[in-house]
Design a protein around this motif. Structure first.
Motif, PDB file in Angstrom:
ATOM      1  N   VAL A 141       0.840  -1.204   0.000  1.00  0.00           N
ATOM      2  CA  VAL A 141       0.000   0.000   0.000  1.00  0.00           C
ATOM      3  C   VAL A 141       0.870   1.247   0.000  1.00  0.00           C
ATOM      4  O   VAL A 141       0.686   2.166  -0.801  1.00  0.00           O
ATOM      5  CB  VAL A 141      -0.944   0.016   1.218  1.00  0.00           C
ATOM      6  N   ASN A 142       1.846   1.267   0.926  1.00  0.00           N
ATOM      7  CA  ASN A 142       2.720   2.435   1.051  1.00  0.00           C
ATOM      8  C   ASN A 142       3.916   2.043   1.915  1.00  0.00           C
ATOM      9  O   ASN A 142       3.765   1.806   3.114  1.00  0.00           O
ATOM     10  CB  ASN A 142       1.959   3.592   1.689  1.00  0.00           C
ATOM     11  N   PRO A 143       5.120   1.994   1.346  1.00  0.00           N
ATOM     12  CA  PRO A 143       6.299   1.582   2.114  1.00  0.00           C
ATOM     13  C   PRO A 143       6.712   2.574   3.190  1.00  0.00           C
ATOM     14  O   PRO A 143       7.586   2.273   4.001  1.00  0.00           O
ATOM     15  CB  PRO A 143       7.389   1.447   1.043  1.00  0.00           C
ATOM     16  N   GLU A 144       6.072   3.744   3.222  1.00  0.00           N
ATOM     17  CA  GLU A 144       6.407   4.745   4.228  1.00  0.00           C
ATOM     18  C   GLU A 144       5.486   4.685   5.439  1.00  0.00           C
ATOM     19  O   GLU A 144       5.604   5.499   6.357  1.00  0.00           O
ATOM     20  CB  GLU A 144       6.380   6.138   3.601  1.00  0.00           C
ATOM     21  N   ILE A 145       4.571   3.748   5.439  1.00  0.00           N
ATOM     22  CA  ILE A 145       3.706   3.563   6.616  1.00  0.00           C
ATOM     23  C   ILE A 145       4.569   3.244   7.837  1.00  0.00           C
ATOM     24  O   ILE A 145       5.528   2.490   7.756  1.00  0.00           O
ATOM     25  CB  ILE A 145       2.695   2.426   6.359  1.00  0.00           C
ATOM     26  N   VAL A 146       4.203   3.825   8.969  1.00  0.00           N
ATOM     27  CA  VAL A 146       4.898   3.569  10.225  1.00  0.00           C
ATOM     28  C   VAL A 146       4.163   2.447  10.955  1.00  0.00           C
ATOM     29  O   VAL A 146       2.950   2.534  11.170  1.00  0.00           O
ATOM     30  CB  VAL A 146       4.921   4.831  11.109  1.00  0.00           C
ATOM     31  N   VAL A 147       4.880   1.400  11.329  1.00  0.00           N
ATOM     32  CA  VAL A 147       4.269   0.259  12.006  1.00  0.00           C
ATOM     33  C   VAL A 147       4.690   0.265  13.477  1.00  0.00           C
ATOM     34  O   VAL A 147       5.879   0.380  13.797  1.00  0.00           O
ATOM     35  CB  VAL A 147       4.679  -1.070  11.349  1.00  0.00           C
ATOM     36  N   PHE A 148       3.711   0.145  14.350  1.00  0.00           N
ATOM     37  CA  PHE A 148       3.953   0.118  15.798  1.00  0.00           C
ATOM     38  C   PHE A 148       3.556  -1.247  16.324  1.00  0.00           C
ATOM     39  O   PHE A 148       2.384  -1.625  16.264  1.00  0.00           O
ATOM     40  CB  PHE A 148       3.150   1.222  16.478  1.00  0.00           C
ATOM     41  N   THR A 149       4.530  -2.023  16.796  1.00  0.00           N
ATOM     42  CA  THR A 149       4.291  -3.407  17.221  1.00  0.00           C
ATOM     43  C   THR A 149       4.791  -3.624  18.648  1.00  0.00           C
ATOM     44  O   THR A 149       5.734  -4.378  18.880  1.00  0.00           O
ATOM     45  CB  THR A 149       5.005  -4.394  16.278  1.00  0.00           C
ATOM     46  N   PRO A 150       4.156  -3.008  19.612  1.00  0.00           N
ATOM     47  CA  PRO A 150       4.638  -3.122  20.995  1.00  0.00           C
ATOM     48  C   PRO A 150       4.305  -4.478  21.617  1.00  0.00           C
ATOM     49  O   PRO A 150       3.388  -5.176  21.173  1.00  0.00           O
ATOM     50  CB  PRO A 150       3.880  -2.010  21.715  1.00  0.00           C
TER      51      PRO A 150
END
Length: 282
Positions: free
Chosen positions: A85-94
């Motif tokens: 979708v968008n390689p600049e998406i920020v992923v938060f996986t705490p």
């Protein structure tokens, strides 16, 4: 693709983004991503400069430990899907410890009765868990907007109420339900269904559509009775509840009023998987 597993790292990154006058959008998920989630990400991408997708299976919103244990998890696959979708998406996986520390309990909210019906009636403590984790994420990310699917419409209304009660500044955006070709509402839980049952589960949506067509001429009680009969005749699907409620208050319909919007809500067991759906009736 930026991937963070601590609040400190995420906040530091977002501080830099805001220094560029970027708006921030949040899409909270529990992973096992599908096209329904991606539709939320795409909606966020049209309205926000920086998109944060959280992937976190929240233990406090599960009323059954077995359901929590069986919930599908595939972080690597989720990240690859988001990249499309968008390689600049920020992923938060705490981790659970990062979010809750040593205090793995839900806050107790007053949702003005929104949590006393339907899902709240059948899933003890569920919405306190939802409210707790969403509040924690909204305070951590501080997004301008947060995006939620209308498949969980009761949850959407409860999150709006929580934001109001806590006087948070985030705007909550509801997005349309994404469906499989045969009508079944997209859900991570669908992956647990056998192929035959997954196809049969399209019956849920076709029943909602029939209820909508009846709503103009038949009483709510007659429609509810009809739905009950339809599921009693279906050997693969077990009806837990069907309710027609006013859209804003979620109060069960008493007498149809022309100036109110109504929605049909349903929960069904397919094999051992619980599926929910809803449809606006007028």
């Amino acid at each position: 693709m930026p991937v963070f597993d601590t609040k400190k790292e995420l906040k530091s990154f977002l501080q830099k983004e805001r220094s560029k006058n970027h708006t921030v959008g949040l899409v909270p998920t529990m992973g096992a991503l599908h096209n329904g989630h991606l539709s939320l990400v795409k909606a966020a991408s049209k309205q926000s400069d920086t998109i944060v997708v959280s992937i976190f299976v929240n233990p406090t919103q599960f009323d059954k430990k077995d359901d929590l244990a069986k919930y599908p998890r595939n972080l690597a696959q989720d990240i690859q899907l988001l990249k499309t979708v968008n390689p600049e998406i920020v992923v938060f996986t705490p981790s659970v410890e990062e979010i809750y520390g040593d205090n793995l309990i839900s806050e107790s909210y007053g949702f003005d009765g929104l949590d006393a019906v339907m899902e709240g009636k059948f899933r003890s403590g569920h919405f306190d868990g939802v409210g707790t984790i969403v509040e924690l994420f909204l305070k951590t990310v501080a997004p301008d907007k947060a995006y939620f699917g209308e498949k969980d419409f009761q949850q959407l209304q409860i999150i709006r109420k929580m934001v109001e009660l806590k006087q948070l500044s985030t705007q909550i955006i509801g997005c349309p339900i994404e469906r499989e070709p045969h009508g079944l509402a997209m859900s991570s839980r669908n992956e647990r269904l056998s192929k035959a049952t997954r196809m049969e589960a399209g019956f849920i949506y076709s029943t909602l559509q029939a209820a909508k067509s009846k709503f103009g001429t038949e009483s709510a009680k007659d429609i509810k009775d009809w739905v009950t009969v339809q599921f009693a005749q279906n050997e693969l699907l077990e009806l837990e509840y069907f309710e027609i409620s006013e859209e804003t208050t979620l109060a069960p319909i008493q007498e149809k009023q022309a100036n109110k919007k109504y929605r049909a809500f349903i929960a069904v067991y397919a094999e051992d998987v619980r599926l929910i759906d809803n449809l606006r009736l007028n």
